[in-house]
Structures are given as C-alpha cells and as structure tokens.
Write a protein that holds these residues in place. Structure first.
Motif, short mmCIF file in Angstrom:
data_model
loop_
_atom_site.label_atom_id
_atom_site.label_comp_id
_atom_site.label_asym_id
_atom_site.label_seq_id
_atom_site.Cartn_x
_atom_site.Cartn_y
_atom_site.Cartn_z
N MET A 192 4.41 -47.80 -29.42
CA MET A 192 3.25 -46.91 -29.26
C MET A 192 2.06 -47.43 -30.07
N GLU A 217 5.24 -40.81 -26.50
CA GLU A 217 5.12 -39.65 -27.38
C GLU A 217 6.24 -38.64 -27.10
N TYR A 222 -2.01 -47.49 -19.72
CA TYR A 222 -1.67 -47.45 -21.15
C TYR A 222 -1.55 -46.01 -21.61
N LYS A 223 -2.49 -45.17 -21.15
CA LYS A 223 -2.48 -43.78 -21.59
C LYS A 223 -1.20 -43.09 -21.14
N GLU A 261 -5.92 -51.78 -37.82
CA GLU A 261 -6.55 -50.46 -37.89
C GLU A 261 -7.37 -50.20 -39.14
N ILE A 291 1.68 -44.32 -23.17
CA ILE A 291 1.67 -43.75 -24.53
C ILE A 291 2.15 -42.30 -24.49
N THR A 305 -0.35 -53.55 -38.49
CA THR A 305 -1.06 -52.30 -38.21
C THR A 305 -2.26 -52.16 -39.13
N LEU A 341 -5.12 -50.30 -26.29
CA LEU A 341 -5.97 -49.33 -25.59
C LEU A 341 -7.32 -49.21 -26.31
N ASP A 342 -7.27 -49.17 -27.64
CA ASP A 342 -8.52 -49.07 -28.41
C ASP A 342 -9.43 -50.26 -28.10
N GLN A 367 -1.36 -48.44 -28.37
CA GLN A 367 -2.57 -47.74 -28.78
C GLN A 367 -3.65 -48.72 -29.24
N ASP A 368 -3.19 -49.75 -29.97
CA ASP A 368 -4.13 -50.80 -30.42
C ASP A 368 -4.82 -51.44 -29.23
N LYS A 383 -2.09 -38.88 -40.55
CA LYS A 383 -1.71 -39.91 -39.56
C LYS A 383 -0.52 -40.75 -40.04
#
Ligand code: ATP
Length: 556
Positions: free
Chosen positions: A178, A149, A141-142, A271, A145, A267, A185-186, A182-183, A354
C-alpha cells in the motif's frame, strides 16, 4: 381392600387354587419377552454403538474439511463457492477470531489482496506503457489501495498457529504494497498537475537540492562528490528528471546503509525528504530578524565549517516560534536550500497519527539517514504536539516517542563531526517541555508582518499579474490588513484575483479570451477584505511577545 366375600383373592378365584401354573414358573408372555425382545434389544444396542461411532468419525471429517475450506467460503445456490466479506457474513473479525481458527480471516485477506493485485497490476501496465492514460492508471491505483485497506483492516488477532502467522505476514505485505502504491499514486497525481503547465525540465532539476551549485570556494565540493549524500542527490536529480522514477531500493542499497530498516528508509526518502520547489530567503517577505539569526546560526557555519569549531561550533537545535502562517516552514526550507542540505520535513502530529506504532523506529531511522545524507536539516513542524510538557494520563507510546526523539537529538548534538541541524516549529512555545527548550538553544520569533512587509508581500504576489495596483493603493491595502498573517494575505490576494472572473457570466467564463479578462483592481481588494478576515486573535500575540522576551533569541 380385601374382598373375601365374592370369593376372589388378589385376582384369583378360590377354586383356581392349585390349577394354574406354579407361581415361580415364567408365563407365556414373559417367555416371549425373553425369546423375541432380548435379541432385538441387543441388536438395537449394537446399532446404536455403530451409529455413535459413525457420528464421531463424521464429526472429525467435517471438522477437518472446515479447517481446509474456510467457513467464509460457502457454496451459493448455484453450487459454486463464493467467498463472503466479513461485512456480508455479518460477523466482525474479532468475533470470528474468538470462535474459530484464523482461516476465515486469512481467506478474506487473500480475497482483497488478490483484487488489489489485479488492480495494481493493471495500473502498473498502463503507467509503464501508456503515458496518455494516466487518469486510468490513477483510478486503478486508487481501487487497488482501497482493496489493500480492506485487507489490512481484517482483524488478525493475537492467535497462535500457522494460519494466524500467515495472516499477519500477509497483513505486513499488504501494508508495504500500500505504501508503494500510494507513493506511485502521489507521483502520478503531481505529474498530472505539472503536465498541463508544461514545465520545462529545468524546473524538475531545480526541485532537487542544489548541492552541485555549491561554490568551489566553500571547500565542500570535492568531498561532497564522493559522499553518500552526493550520490543520493545525483540519484534524486536523475529520478526527478524522469517523473515516476523514484529513489527506490536500488538507490538506497548503493548508500551502504547498515542496521536500518530499508523499507522504512525508502518511505522516509519518498515521503519525508522534501523535494518541493526550493525556497530562497528572498522569496520570504520581511522576517529580517529571523533571517539574520538563521544566517548567523546556520548558513555561515554550513558554508565555512572550518571557522566554526570549538566554542564557535554551531547550535544543533533551532526553534522557530510564532503565530501560524507567517513563514516558519518557508524559513526552514530556505535554510536547507541555502546551506545545501538534505531537508527532512515531518510534522510531529503525523508521528502520532499517520505513523502510529512506528513512530520510534521512524525517528531512529530518520536520524540515521540524516547523518548519512548530511549536511541535513531535520525540520519538525508542530513540535509541541510531540515534545510538550509531561502530562497526567500521557500514554506510554507518546512518552517513548518523546524519549527516542531526545535520545536521537543528543546523539546528533554530541557528535562534533555530524552536520545535522534540528529545526522545530511551534505555535505554542509555552507548552514545550523544559528538557526540550534546553536542547533548542536558539529560539527565533517569526512574527506577524508589519505594514511595510505586507506591502512587499502584496507586491510579490501581484507580480504574476503585472502589478496592477499603484504604490498608494498597495499602501492602503497594507494599512487595512493590520493583523493579517502571511497566509491570510495570500488568501486575500487569491480572492481579489478572482474579482475579474466574478464579473463574467457563466457563459462568458466558458468562452472569453484569457487576454480580454480585465486586470485586478483596488476595488477587488476592497471587496475581498470583507470576505477574507484575519485569523490570528490579537490577544494571543501578546503571549508570543512575552515568551520571546523571556526565552527568545533577542537582538540577534
Ligand atoms: P504554521 O505554523 O501554520 O505551520 P507557518 O508559519 O509554517 O505556518 P508557512 O507554512 O511557512 O507558515 O506559510 C504559509 C503560507 O503563507 C506560505 O505558503 C506563503 O504563501 C505565505 N507566507 C507566510 N509568510 C510569508 C512571508 N513572509 N513571505 C511570503 N509568503 C509568506
């Protein structure tokens, strides 16, 4: 000069007169020129025209092939095509955009998008099929991402045309991807932390807002069951019992939300809606005045809405102010929890960093969601960074953001049916705009902990280690920590708890039985007090006191 004396005149001898060809007849050489050179010149001229025409045709062909094959994709020595990144080409996106069509930028974007797709597909596969290899999924995932980016960073400019449009669409797509990656991944990262702790399922359950625990006597349970908020709460519980399952599009669509950007709403739910461990008032040491104020302003009206109508209608805006690290966020969380509300937790500074460029839309969507999922608490931390007094040189974007917030605030406040509370927190109340102060009718001072509060905080913190200090020792530590904030005390206790580990050698740390490590002692606190110092300067406290006297809700 005429040289008549030697019998020559203009290159001819006198005796030659009348013998040579007549002066107007062409010489032998000039005849050669006409017969041989003229046709040659004519042929050359034709060839030149043909060559020029060929060159023009070739130029057109080469120009077209360049448009099809991006210049970023150049054949390498082995004759294969290799797409270079912008950095490899040593040319910035902006420079490229200015010199040619969007195709090179698009090619670079596609390159990164393809790589990201590969990484994220692998990550998803591992994620779904093999719970033992979460580490690998996280790694993938990293990488995905990181590629996204890079792709998003490619300058897609303001150009017109098909390629530019495609490039911009792809950029949007990558941004959405992304956010989603990222979600995920969190979630993975946090479930990785939970796993070794072997948290029982009940803990995940308790992470949700306890709407279903609302007492029947409140009269809210039956209506809540059918409300969108109830549905949503149920979905959230369900998703959290399955770490990894998130309230996604499907969940949102079942709420029948109209006129809002579904992606943004998703989102926000992922988040901004807070699903951390619920905080209760009893977890917060001291702050009795603040708790009492919040109870009267928020909890009672939330529990008995029928009593709080007309002039008794509860305030819609509540400001928590005071020095940092004394439980403002904890109080807001406790309010949301104890009034069974959905908790939207956003820091104002993230709106301008952000969510840059999307702040207004985000604020609008967040308030729409807050109404849909009511009762709700919208908590905005560091509110001063958004709603400070208008300054010279303030840019348009932040002015618009501020206006949007106030418009939405008024929208919520103007509707007597909506049960949405807006809570702001600030360490710099002096900087708030007058218009903002007017809206936050209740302003509660969250002050530094007094000696007794410090003692009870330390007791709470040390409870996890079987309260190793005597009451007198605790009192002494509390006395010595005059001027420490709640979070300073937290840091102090953590540092002191490491005292027993510091006594061990590196080898002992690796091998020692956890039960044989000595307990935390008073002397550990004495050591740590020298390392962990207070963080709030004494002179700033008087400013808070002064502001509280002028604007705060005194004697609630
Ligand atoms: P900031 O203004 O910097 O956002 P804050 O006032 O919102 O800070 P919190 O984030 O609520 O402070 O608290 C920070 C940490 O300090 C908490 O996580 C908690 O560990 C500890 N803490 C602060 N006050 C208290 C309190 N009264 N009781 C228990 N813990 C506290």
């Amino acid at each position: 000069m005429h040289r008549r004396g030697n019998g020559r005149f203009w290159g001819r001898k006198r005796g030659d007169r009348g013998k040579g060809p007549p002066r107007d007849r062409p010489t032998f050489h000039s005849r050669n020129v006409y017969i041989v050179a003229a046709p040659l010149l004519f042929i050359f001229a034709i060839l030149r025209i043909i060559a020029y025409q060929l060159w023009v045709v070739l130029e057109i062909l080469v120009g077209r092939s360049k448009a099809i094959l991006p210049s970023a994709c150049l054949p390498n020595q082995k004759g294969k095509y290799k797409c270079q990144s912008e950095a490899e080409e040593g040319m910035s996106g902006a420079a490229k955009a200015s010199v040619g069509p969007a195709a090179p930028a698009l090619a670079t974007q596609k390159h990164h998008h393809r790589k990201a797709f590969e990484y994220i597909s692998k990550a998803l596969k591992i994620d779904e099929e093999d719970s033992e290899r979460k580490e690998q999924a996280i790694e993938m995932y990293k990488k995905g991402i990181a590629e996204l980016e890079k792709g998003i960073a490619v300058n897609v400019g303001q150009g017109q045309g098909d390629h530019w449009d495609k490039a911009r669409r792809l950029q949007q797509k990558m941004m959405t991807n992304m956010v989603m990656a990222q979600d995920r991944l969190d979630i993975l990262a946090s479930s990785k932390m939970w796993k070794p702790m072997k948290q029982p399922l009940a803990v995940h359950k308790s992470n949700t807002l306890p709407r279903n625990s609302r007492p029947a006597s409140t009269g809210g349970s039956s209506s809540a069951t059918s409300s969108p908020a109830r549905k949503f709460s149920h979905q959230r519980q369900h998703s959290q019992q399955n770490p990894g399952g998130r309230p996604a599009k499907k969940d949102l669509s079942s709420l029948k939300l109209k006129n809002i950007d579904k992606k943004l709403a998703e989102t926000i739910i992922n988040e901004i809606v807070d699903t951390g461990p619920p905080v209760q008032f009893k977890d917060i040491a001291g702050q009795d005045t603040a708790k009492q104020a919040l109870h009267e302003i928020v909890i009672l009206p939330a529990l008995r809405p029928e009593l709080f109508t007309g002039l008794r209608a509860p305030a819609r805006g509540l400001l928590l102010f005071g020095p940092p690290g004394n439980g403002k966020t904890m109080l807001a969380k406790a309010v949301a929890n104890e009034s069974n509300a959905t908790f939207f937790n956003i820091s104002a500074s993230s709106l301008t960093s952000k969510w840059v460029g999307e702040g207004e839309k985000l604020v609008r969507t967040m308030f729409t969601l807050a109404r849909e999922l009511q009762p709700s608490v919208v908590f905005m931390d560091e509110i001063d960074s958004l709603l400070c007094e208008r300054r010279e040189g303030e840019n348009d974007a932040s002015r618009r953001l501020k206006t949007e917030f106030l418009v939405q605030f008024d929208g919520v406040a103007g509707s007597s049916d909506d049960r949405v509370l807006i809570m702001g927190a600030t360490n710099r109340p002096q900087e708030l705009d007058d218009a903002v102060l007017r809206r936050f009718a209740k302003r509660v001072y969250v002050n530094m902990p007094r000696k007794e509060t410090r003692k009870s905080m330390l007791t709470q913190l040390l409870a996890k280690h079987s309260n190793p200090l005597t009451s007198d020792e605790l009192s002494e530590v509390a006395r010595l920590t005059e001027g420490y904030s709640g979070s300073d005390l937290n840091a102090l206790a953590k540092d002191a708890a490491l005292g027993p580990i510091r006594d061990l050698s590196a080898t002992e740390v690796k091998t020692v039985d956890a039960n044989k490590v000595r307990g935390i002692k008073y002397s550990d606190f004495m050591e740590s007090i020298r390392r962990i110092r207070k963080s709030v300067p004494a002179d700033t406290l008087s400013k808070y006191e002064q502001w509280n006297l002028e604007y705060g809700a005194l004697g609630v």
